[in-house]
Structures are given as C-alpha cells and as structure tokens.
Design a protein around this motif. Structure first.
Motif, PDB file in Angstrom:
ATOM      1  N   SER A 317       0.692  -1.263   0.000  1.00  0.00           N
ATOM      2  CA  SER A 317      -0.097  -0.153   0.057  1.00  0.00           C
ATOM      3  C   SER A 317       0.849   1.246   0.078  1.00  0.00           C
ATOM      4  CB  SER A 317      -0.996   0.077   1.191  1.00  0.00           C
ATOM      5  OG  SER A 317      -1.702  -1.140   1.042  1.00  0.00           O
ATOM      6  N   ALA A 318       2.047   1.155   0.841  1.00  0.00           N
ATOM      7  CA  ALA A 318       2.928   2.336   0.860  1.00  0.00           C
ATOM      8  C   ALA A 318       3.567   2.610  -0.480  1.00  0.00           C
ATOM      9  CB  ALA A 318       3.882   2.237   1.743  1.00  0.00           C
ATOM     10  N   ALA A 319       3.616   1.635  -1.287  1.00  0.00           N
ATOM     11  CA  ALA A 319       4.223   1.936  -2.519  1.00  0.00           C
ATOM     12  C   ALA A 319       3.199   2.019  -3.847  1.00  0.00           C
ATOM     13  CB  ALA A 319       4.876   0.402  -2.857  1.00  0.00           C
ATOM     14  N   ASP A 320       1.883   2.468  -3.285  1.00  0.00           N
ATOM     15  CA  ASP A 320       0.785   2.558  -4.287  1.00  0.00           C
ATOM     16  C   ASP A 320       0.360   1.534  -5.038  1.00  0.00           C
ATOM     17  OD1 ASP A 320       0.675   5.238  -2.999  1.00  0.00           O
ATOM     18  OD2 ASP A 320       2.220   6.254  -4.236  1.00  0.00           O
ATOM     19  N   ILE A 321       0.424   0.393  -4.773  1.00  0.00           N
ATOM     20  CA  ILE A 321      -0.088  -0.764  -5.480  1.00  0.00           C
ATOM     21  C   ILE A 321      -1.334  -0.728  -5.504  1.00  0.00           C
ATOM     22  CG2 ILE A 321      -0.176  -3.195  -5.921  1.00  0.00           C
ATOM     23  CD1 ILE A 321       2.847  -1.796  -6.255  1.00  0.00           C
ATOM     24  N   ALA A 322      -2.113  -0.537  -6.405  1.00  0.00           N
ATOM     25  CA  ALA A 322      -3.559  -0.068  -6.405  1.00  0.00           C
ATOM     26  C   ALA A 322      -4.393  -1.186  -5.921  1.00  0.00           C
ATOM     27  CB  ALA A 322      -4.146  -0.089  -8.043  1.00  0.00           C
ATOM     28  N   ARG A 323      -4.293  -2.552  -5.818  1.00  0.00           N
ATOM     29  CA  ARG A 323      -4.951  -3.663  -5.440  1.00  0.00           C
ATOM     30  C   ARG A 323      -3.732  -4.581  -4.574  1.00  0.00           C
ATOM     31  NH1 ARG A 323      -7.294  -7.061  -9.091  1.00  0.00           N
ATOM     32  NH2 ARG A 323      -8.784  -7.609  -7.401  1.00  0.00           N
ATOM     33  N   PRO A 324      -3.643  -4.281  -3.514  1.00  0.00           N
ATOM     34  CA  PRO A 324      -2.397  -4.693  -2.452  1.00  0.00           C
ATOM     35  C   PRO A 324      -2.673  -6.398  -2.301  1.00  0.00           C
ATOM     36  CG  PRO A 324      -3.540  -3.267  -1.280  1.00  0.00           C
ATOM     37  CD  PRO A 324      -4.101  -3.022  -2.612  1.00  0.00           C
ATOM     38  N   GLY A 325      -4.123  -6.625  -2.140  1.00  0.00           N
ATOM     39  CA  GLY A 325      -4.233  -8.160  -1.944  1.00  0.00           C
ATOM     40  C   GLY A 325      -4.830  -7.853  -0.493  1.00  0.00           C
ATOM     41  N   PRO A 326      -4.976  -9.226   0.085  1.00  0.00           N
ATOM     42  CA  PRO A 326      -4.280 -10.438  -0.289  1.00  0.00           C
ATOM     43  C   PRO A 326      -4.994 -11.155  -1.240  1.00  0.00           C
ATOM     44  CG  PRO A 326      -5.309 -10.926   1.895  1.00  0.00           C
ATOM     45  CD  PRO A 326      -5.628  -9.160   1.210  1.00  0.00           C
ATOM     46  N   PHE A 327      -4.137 -11.936  -2.070  1.00  0.00           N
ATOM     47  CA  PHE A 327      -4.847 -12.808  -3.167  1.00  0.00           C
ATOM     48  C   PHE A 327      -4.463 -14.241  -2.928  1.00  0.00           C
ATOM     49  CE2 PHE A 327      -4.551  -8.278  -5.111  1.00  0.00           C
ATOM     50  CZ  PHE A 327      -6.011  -8.206  -5.115  1.00  0.00           C
ATOM     51  N   GLY A 328      -4.975 -14.906  -4.100  1.00  0.00           N
ATOM     52  CA  GLY A 328      -4.248 -16.369  -3.886  1.00  0.00           C
ATOM     53  C   GLY A 328      -3.979 -16.913  -5.589  1.00  0.00           C
TER      54      GLY A 328
END
Length: 389
Positions: A317-328
């Motif tokens: 999130s701090a790196a501005d990833i639009a959809r940080p997760g969590p995912f699988g």
C-alpha cells in the motif's frame, strides 16, 4: 528507511541474467548462481552453492546483522523454454520505453533482480534493521521444485520468507497445489476384425473420463477456498493403442488434480482410488494408478492476519499498489516448501502473471523498482534495529 534503487544497475542485472540461458528442461542454472555470488559476496554475504544434481545448483547468500529474526528472499533461476512466436530476441534483453523484454524478464529473473538490489540496499544500511537475511535462489521451480525441496530439507530455521513470482507487486498469501496421477486402463487385445473378442481399453477410458468429469462437477469443484477458488480434477493427456488393426489392451490417462489450502494430498489420492473402484464395480472398468508425475507441490497459505501478511500489505500500500491484496495463486510455487520448513511466507514480485511463459515476456522498470522497495520495507517492518539501552 528510504529506498532508492539504482535503476541502471537493476536493468543491467536483468539484462545479464536474461542472456544466461537457464531454460528448464534442462535448467543449467550455474551461470546465474555464479553471477549472484559475484554480486553479493563483496557486500559481506556468506555464499554457499549446493547442487542437487550436476549443473543444477541452489545458491544461498547469508548476511548476519545482530540478533533478530531470520528473513529469506527466494525466487528461482530457471525459466520455461524459449518456444516460438517471439518478435523480440528471447535471450537478449530488449528495452522499449519502460518495458524490458526477454525470457525470464517476468518469470522470474525480474524478481531475482529486485531481490538482489534489495539485498544490496539492506547490506549497506545495517543500522536500519537487525537479524539475519538470506537470499536463496533455487533451481527447477518450473518443473518439479527439486531445488526448493533440496534446500528446505535441511535449511536453517527461517521466520519469514518472500517468494518472488510475478504478482504485479500485489501480496499473495495462498496458492493451489497439484497432484498428477497416471492411470492405466486395462483391456483385452483382439484383432480389429473381431473386436467383440476383446475389450477395448480406449472405450473403457472414455467411460472412465465421463466419470471423472462428473466427479469434478459434482464433488471436487465444490471444495473451495476464499482466496484461490475451487479445487479441480480433469484429464490432460491420453494415449493408447499399439497397431492400426489391434483392439487396444491398454490406455493411459494423466489426471490433473488441483488442491486448495486445507486439503490433504493423501486424502485426494484415496478419493481418486475410490473413483476407480466404483468404475470397476459398476461398469467392469479395470483401471489403476501406476505412478505420479512430479509437480511443484501441494497447496498452502499464510493467514492474512499473520505479522508477515500485515507487513507485506502495508508495504504494498505504501508503494501505491492499486490492489495490494491479499490474493491467492491459481497455480503453485515454492512457497509451500518454505511453509513446510516452518517459515511464514508470502508471494510478491514484479511482472504480470498473464505475461509469464509467453513469447515477448516483459517486465517494467517501475515494477522492478517498486518490488525492490517493497522487499526492503517489509524487512524493516519485521526486523527493526536493536535499541541499545
């Protein structure tokens, strides 16, 4: 701590590694391992190169920096074969604007380049963290994870691990596993002019395949996990017959059983055997499992509220990833082997999985830089410096 990756060095590292063929099969990851050693040994890392087979090495680089947790960066040095359909040179990196093309750029030499750069930054900023950092890069992830299995069989205790795979720098905390039984369907041979005197193994295989399809639809696909979705069972290969004029007495099927976290591999094997037994009792189909093809491994997960998961999501999130997760992950990777060795682990890396294993595979410079800073950020969140009283 602030993170300022050396972009020119990142790009140069990736270019050098793409030019080192490590297509699997056959692998031949030695040149990549030696490159890693040359880069990290001058920074104080203790280097160990161990082969599980000739020219199939793992490399681990360990930096001890006082008391604290043990944190591992891991990805793989092998790539899938180059294949056809490329419009760029596959084994020579091509730069077009932000895009860097070449086999392995996305899966997984991009992750390796970012982990190398993160290791350099941490090695030259030791006041910002405390503990032990291990950069461990393995062979053979693309076929059967022999490198990761070999390393984790007798590895030091690891508290946290980041597995580098193309996730667009989002956080993946779970992945599916795979099981591939080889099923032999037995028949009775006869002359094709009098087929009624035999039992056609291909016909029986067809009836068995209908049962497998029904079992997937009625049972297996209803086994679900909130991050990776549903389990699955399908036939991916078939082969039978030995002459144009002979009723076949054997037919082989390759089954692909995808497991979700929480499933037991032995239970899945037992379920398949029960399916074959029902086919025998109800239709007289004689079929048996004669082996299992090697796979990357089983399914696994790290809890979304585990300290590593929380730190990774905060860093993304701090790196501005639009959809940080969590995912699988729908597929599998080496996370399962580090989890089985006792580490808490997540999967994060530059590149889009949709580009992996394809012609004109690429990663962007921005993704490499972001991944580097995410890796550094996570380490600093979980391995703070020791406060001296």
């Amino acid at each position: 701590m602030s993170c300022s990756p050396d972009i020119n060095r990142l790009v140069s590292d990736l270019a050098e590694m793409i030019a080192m063929p490590s297509e699997n099969p056959p692998g031949h990851e030695t040149e990549v391992a030696r490159f890693v050693a040359r880069e990290l040994e001058p920074l104080g890392f203790e280097i160990a190169i161990a082969e599980y087979a000739p020219d199939r090495p793992n490399i681990s680089a360990t930096l001890r920096n006082g008391p604290g947790p043990v944190f591992a960066f891991n990805t793989h040095m092998d790539t899938v074969p180059v294949g056809s359909g490329w419009t760029h040179e596959a084994l020579r990196m091509t730069r077009e604007g932000e895009r860097l093309y070449g086999r392995g750029a996305c899966d997984c030499k991009g992750s390796l380049a970012s982990m190398l750069e993160a290791a350099r930054i941490l090695a030259t900023s030791r006041a910002a963290w405390s503990g032990t950092l291990i950069a461990v890069f393995v062979a053979d992830e693309e076929v059967s994870s022999q490198g990761a299995r070999f390393y984790t069989r007798d590895c030091p205790a690891i508290d946290f691990a980041i597995i580098g795979e193309p996730t667009s720098n989002a956080v993946f905390t779970a992945h599916k596993g795979s099981l591939r039984p080889i099923v032999l369907v037995e028949g009775v041979t006869a002359h094709s002019g009098t087929p009624e005197l035999g039992r056609n193994a291909i016909y029986d295989a067809g009836r068995l395949m209908a049962r497998i399809e029904a079992h997937h639809g009625g049972v297996i696909r209803h086994i679900t996990h909130p991050l990776v979705g549903n389990a699955s069972l399908c036939v991916t290969r078939i082969g039978g017959g030995k002459a144009d004029n002979v009723v076949p007495d054997a037919c082989e099927l390759l089954l692909d059983r995808r497991l979700v976290p929480g499933e037991d591999e032995e239970a899945a094997k037992t379920d398949i055997l029960a399916l074959l037994e029902r086919a025998r009792q109800e239709e007289g189909i004689v079929a048996k499992v004669i082996g299992y093809k090697p796979t990357t491994g089983g399914a696994t997960q790290t809890a979304p509220d585990a300290p590593l998961s929380v730190a990774a999501l905060a860093a993304a999130s701090a790196a501005d990833i639009a959809r940080p997760g969590p995912f699988g992950f729908q597929g599998a990777c080496d996370l399962v082997h580090f989890r089985e060795a006792g580490a808490s682990g997540v999967v994060i890396g530059p590149g889009d999985l949709a580009n992996a294993h394809k012609p004109d595979e690429f990663v962007t410079i921005g993704e490499l830089a972001d991944a580097t800073c995410i890796y550094v950020d996570i380490v600093c969140r979980l391995m703070p410096p020791v406060v001296k009283g």
